[in-house]
Scaffold this motif. Structure first.
Motif, PDB file in Angstrom:
ATOM      1  N   PRO A 126       0.410   2.796 -13.609  1.00 24.53           N
ATOM      2  CA  PRO A 126       0.271   4.340 -13.660  1.00 24.53           C
ATOM      3  C   PRO A 126       0.048   4.416 -11.984  1.00 24.53           C
ATOM      4  CG  PRO A 126      -0.977   4.145 -15.223  1.00 24.53           C
ATOM      5  CD  PRO A 126      -0.005   3.499 -14.889  1.00 24.53           C
ATOM      6  N   GLY A 127       0.764   6.348 -11.486  1.00 22.70           N
ATOM      7  CA  GLY A 127       0.668   6.637 -10.053  1.00 22.70           C
ATOM      8  C   GLY A 127      -0.560   6.665  -9.664  1.00 22.70           C
ATOM      9  N   LYS A 128      -1.540   7.183 -10.542  1.00 21.22           N
ATOM     10  CA  LYS A 128      -2.596   6.883  -9.774  1.00 21.22           C
ATOM     11  C   LYS A 128      -3.491   5.525  -9.855  1.00 21.22           C
ATOM     12  CE  LYS A 128      -4.152  11.186 -11.513  1.00 21.22           C
ATOM     13  NZ  LYS A 128      -5.459  12.266 -12.612  1.00 21.22           N
ATOM     14  N   VAL A 129      -3.367   4.963 -10.510  1.00 17.96           N
ATOM     15  CA  VAL A 129      -3.712   3.226 -10.287  1.00 17.96           C
ATOM     16  C   VAL A 129      -2.949   2.773 -10.110  1.00 17.96           C
ATOM     17  CG1 VAL A 129      -4.270   0.776 -12.045  1.00 17.96           C
ATOM     18  CG2 VAL A 129      -4.446   3.548 -12.754  1.00 17.96           C
ATOM     19  N   ALA A 130      -2.172   2.653  -9.428  1.00 17.67           N
ATOM     20  CA  ALA A 130      -1.040   2.111  -8.068  1.00 17.67           C
ATOM     21  C   ALA A 130      -1.713   3.469  -7.115  1.00 17.67           C
ATOM     22  CB  ALA A 130       0.685   2.587  -7.874  1.00 17.67           C
ATOM     23  N   GLY A 131      -1.783   3.967  -6.639  1.00 16.48           N
ATOM     24  CA  GLY A 131      -2.246   4.867  -5.366  1.00 16.48           C
ATOM     25  C   GLY A 131      -4.181   4.485  -4.941  1.00 16.48           C
ATOM     26  N   PHE A 132      -5.086   4.042  -6.022  1.00 20.69           N
ATOM     27  CA  PHE A 132      -5.646   3.252  -5.862  1.00 20.69           C
ATOM     28  C   PHE A 132      -5.805   1.972  -5.504  1.00 20.69           C
ATOM     29  CE2 PHE A 132      -9.223   0.864  -7.628  1.00 20.69           C
ATOM     30  CZ  PHE A 132     -10.417   1.107  -6.876  1.00 20.69           C
ATOM     31  N   LEU A 133      -4.723   1.136  -5.897  1.00 18.73           N
ATOM     32  CA  LEU A 133      -4.768   0.166  -5.347  1.00 18.73           C
ATOM     33  C   LEU A 133      -3.934   0.190  -4.238  1.00 18.73           C
ATOM     34  CD1 LEU A 133      -3.175  -2.290  -8.432  1.00 18.73           C
ATOM     35  CD2 LEU A 133      -5.533  -2.168  -7.662  1.00 18.73           C
ATOM     36  N   ARG A 134      -3.011   0.844  -3.481  1.00 19.03           N
ATOM     37  CA  ARG A 134      -2.793   0.601  -2.180  1.00 19.03           C
ATOM     38  C   ARG A 134      -3.901   0.966  -1.600  1.00 19.03           C
ATOM     39  NH1 ARG A 134       1.205   2.318  -5.068  1.00 19.03           N
ATOM     40  NH2 ARG A 134       3.606   1.380  -4.358  1.00 19.03           N
ATOM     41  N   ALA A 135      -5.011   1.479  -1.856  1.00 12.36           N
ATOM     42  CA  ALA A 135      -5.953   1.624  -0.451  1.00 12.36           C
ATOM     43  C   ALA A 135      -7.049   0.927  -0.890  1.00 12.36           C
ATOM     44  CB  ALA A 135      -6.682   2.809  -1.290  1.00 12.36           C
ATOM     45  N   ALA A 136      -7.410   0.170  -2.213  1.00 12.43           N
ATOM     46  CA  ALA A 136      -8.527  -0.767  -1.471  1.00 12.43           C
ATOM     47  C   ALA A 136      -7.068  -1.981  -1.044  1.00 12.43           C
ATOM     48  CB  ALA A 136      -7.595  -1.822  -3.602  1.00 12.43           C
ATOM     49  N   GLU A 137      -8.276  -3.104  -0.774  1.00  9.01           N
ATOM     50  CA  GLU A 137      -7.798  -4.305   0.018  1.00  9.01           C
ATOM     51  C   GLU A 137      -7.092  -5.566  -0.944  1.00  9.01           C
ATOM     52  OE1 GLU A 137     -11.069  -5.451   2.639  1.00  9.01           O
ATOM     53  OE2 GLU A 137     -11.225  -3.373   2.911  1.00  9.01           O
ATOM     54  N   LEU A 138      -6.215  -5.596  -0.898  1.00  8.85           N
ATOM     55  CA  LEU A 138      -5.005  -6.803  -2.095  1.00  8.85           C
ATOM     56  C   LEU A 138      -5.073  -8.044  -0.730  1.00  8.85           C
ATOM     57  CD1 LEU A 138      -3.133  -4.300  -3.700  1.00  8.85           C
ATOM     58  CD2 LEU A 138      -5.288  -5.279  -4.473  1.00  8.85           C
ATOM     59  N   ASP A 139      -5.132  -8.813  -1.562  1.00  7.00           N
ATOM     60  CA  ASP A 139      -4.369 -10.466  -0.648  1.00  7.00           C
ATOM     61  C   ASP A 139      -2.197  -9.828  -0.264  1.00  7.00           C
ATOM     62  OD1 ASP A 139      -3.465 -10.741  -2.879  1.00  7.00           O
ATOM     63  OD2 ASP A 139      -4.362 -12.794  -2.852  1.00  7.00           O
ATOM     64  N   ASP A 140      -2.368 -10.612   0.806  1.00  9.22           N
ATOM     65  CA  ASP A 140      -0.722 -10.429   0.870  1.00  9.22           C
ATOM     66  C   ASP A 140       0.827 -10.617  -0.127  1.00  9.22           C
ATOM     67  OD1 ASP A 140      -1.144 -10.502   3.567  1.00  9.22           O
ATOM     68  OD2 ASP A 140      -0.523 -12.651   3.881  1.00  9.22           O
ATOM     69  N   ALA A 141       0.202 -11.269  -1.104  1.00  9.74           N
ATOM     70  CA  ALA A 141       0.558 -11.830  -2.923  1.00  9.74           C
ATOM     71  C   ALA A 141       0.549 -10.160  -4.016  1.00  9.74           C
ATOM     72  CB  ALA A 141       0.468 -13.275  -3.899  1.00  9.74           C
ATOM     73  N   GLY A 142      -0.900  -9.877  -4.008  1.00  9.38           N
ATOM     74  CA  GLY A 142      -1.179  -7.931  -4.624  1.00  9.38           C
ATOM     75  C   GLY A 142       0.188  -7.414  -3.380  1.00  9.38           C
ATOM     76  N   ARG A 143      -0.220  -7.311  -2.575  1.00 12.04           N
ATOM     77  CA  ARG A 143       0.338  -6.176  -1.942  1.00 12.04           C
ATOM     78  C   ARG A 143       1.946  -6.749  -2.111  1.00 12.04           C
ATOM     79  NH1 ARG A 143      -1.619  -2.328  -0.672  1.00 12.04           N
ATOM     80  NH2 ARG A 143      -3.406  -3.341   0.215  1.00 12.04           N
ATOM     81  N   VAL A 144       2.682  -7.166  -1.982  1.00  9.11           N
ATOM     82  CA  VAL A 144       4.122  -8.043  -2.215  1.00  9.11           C
ATOM     83  C   VAL A 144       4.664  -7.354  -3.478  1.00  9.11           C
ATOM     84  CG1 VAL A 144       5.880  -8.899  -2.205  1.00  9.11           C
ATOM     85  CG2 VAL A 144       4.683  -9.105  -0.665  1.00  9.11           C
ATOM     86  N   ALA A 145       3.406  -7.497  -4.182  1.00  8.81           N
ATOM     87  CA  ALA A 145       3.875  -7.123  -5.560  1.00  8.81           C
ATOM     88  C   ALA A 145       3.766  -5.878  -6.224  1.00  8.81           C
ATOM     89  CB  ALA A 145       2.224  -8.179  -7.046  1.00  8.81           C
ATOM     90  N   LEU A 146       2.769  -5.532  -5.256  1.00  4.63           N
ATOM     91  CA  LEU A 146       2.243  -3.498  -5.874  1.00  4.63           C
ATOM     92  C   LEU A 146       3.655  -2.889  -4.749  1.00  4.63           C
ATOM     93  CD1 LEU A 146       0.485  -1.400  -7.014  1.00  4.63           C
ATOM     94  CD2 LEU A 146      -0.610  -1.369  -4.915  1.00  4.63           C
ATOM     95  N   ASP A 147       3.932  -3.485  -4.203  1.00  8.57           N
ATOM     96  CA  ASP A 147       5.050  -2.582  -2.838  1.00  8.57           C
ATOM     97  C   ASP A 147       6.806  -3.019  -3.739  1.00  8.57           C
ATOM     98  OD1 ASP A 147       3.142  -1.064  -1.535  1.00  8.57           O
ATOM     99  OD2 ASP A 147       3.774  -3.225   0.569  1.00  8.57           O
ATOM    100  N   HIS A 148       6.583  -3.912  -3.660  1.00  8.11           N
ATOM    101  CA  HIS A 148       8.391  -4.115  -4.224  1.00  8.11           C
ATOM    102  C   HIS A 148       8.292  -4.432  -6.027  1.00  8.11           C
ATOM    103  CE1 HIS A 148       9.062  -4.580  -0.068  1.00  8.11           C
ATOM    104  NE2 HIS A 148       7.945  -4.972  -0.294  1.00  8.11           N
ATOM    105  N   GLY A 149       7.196  -4.440  -6.312  1.00  8.75           N
ATOM    106  CA  GLY A 149       7.499  -4.850  -8.470  1.00  8.75           C
ATOM    107  C   GLY A 149       8.089  -5.955  -8.623  1.00  8.75           C
ATOM    108  N   VAL A 150       7.848  -6.982  -7.780  1.00 13.35           N
ATOM    109  CA  VAL A 150       8.306  -8.333  -8.217  1.00 13.35           C
ATOM    110  C   VAL A 150       6.806  -8.974  -9.289  1.00 13.35           C
ATOM    111  CG1 VAL A 150       9.079  -8.787  -6.456  1.00 13.35           C
ATOM    112  CG2 VAL A 150       7.061  -9.380  -6.458  1.00 13.35           C
ATOM    113  N   ALA A 151       7.832  -9.388  -9.912  1.00 14.40           N
ATOM    114  CA  ALA A 151       6.728 -10.872 -10.807  1.00 14.40           C
ATOM    115  C   ALA A 151       5.810 -11.488  -9.974  1.00 14.40           C
ATOM    116  CB  ALA A 151       7.604 -11.172 -11.930  1.00 14.40           C
ATOM    117  N   VAL A 152       4.334 -11.899 -10.518  1.00  7.99           N
ATOM    118  CA  VAL A 152       3.040 -12.884  -9.711  1.00  7.99           C
ATOM    119  C   VAL A 152       2.937 -13.814 -10.307  1.00  7.99           C
ATOM    120  CG1 VAL A 152       3.369 -11.491  -7.598  1.00  7.99           C
ATOM    121  CG2 VAL A 152       1.734 -10.884  -9.386  1.00  7.99           C
ATOM    122  N   ARG A 153       2.534 -14.405 -10.232  1.00  5.12           N
ATOM    123  CA  ARG A 153       2.071 -15.730 -10.971  1.00  5.12           C
ATOM    124  C   ARG A 153       0.169 -15.469 -11.358  1.00  5.12           C
ATOM    125  NH1 ARG A 153       4.861 -19.147 -13.789  1.00  5.12           N
ATOM    126  NH2 ARG A 153       7.183 -19.376 -12.816  1.00  5.12           N
TER     127      ARG A 153
END
Length: 135
Positions: free
Chosen positions: A104-131
């Motif tokens: 949901p939007g609130k969780v995604a907003g929280f994660l966007r504010a958090a420090e994520l690695d590159d793979a996590g950021r791509v998955a969050l921004d583009h909605g791709v499947a990650v391993r």
């Protein structure tokens, strides 16, 4: 009054520590005698061999459970080392399962504010499947 409450709390803590020690002593003694802890398996002996053979022949867990009058969990326990997620060799790599991030939007907003690695950021921004382990 405060002293009495503190004394009762200390006695309760002492009792809990003593009970924990006695429990561990009993478990170690039982292990030294060769006894295993825990509940006994529902399926045992030749029944396990029959269940394992039927599972290898392609019968489902649910069908085996109905046939033997036990739960699917009991059948799963009997065939645990035959299941795809079981890894017999500890040094063998565990297969990576794809994980899709859908939140949901609130969780995604929280994660966007958090420090994520590159793979996590791509998955969050583009909605791709990650391993697992990479994002």
């Amino acid at each position: 009054m405060k002293f009495m409450v503190q004394t009762l709390a200390a006695v309760g803590e002492l009792q809990r520590d003593l009970q924990r020690e006695l429990t561990y002593d009993g478990l170690r003694t039982a292990e030294a005698k060769g006894n295993m802890g825990g509940r006994r398996p529902v399926l045992a002996g030749e029944t396990v061999a029959d269940v394992r053979t039927a599972y290898l022949e392609g019968q489902s867990l649910a069908a085996l459970a109905r046939e033997h009058g036990v739960s699917r969990g009991a059948v799963r326990t009997a065939v645990a080392d035959l299941l795809p997620e079981h890894v017999a060799d500890e040094s063998a790599p565990v297969p990576e399962l794809p994980v899709t991030l859908d939140m949901p939007g609130k969780v995604a907003g929280f994660l966007r504010a958090a420090e994520l690695d590159d793979a996590g950021r791509v998955a969050l921004d583009h909605g791709v499947a990650v391993r697992r382990g990479t994002g």
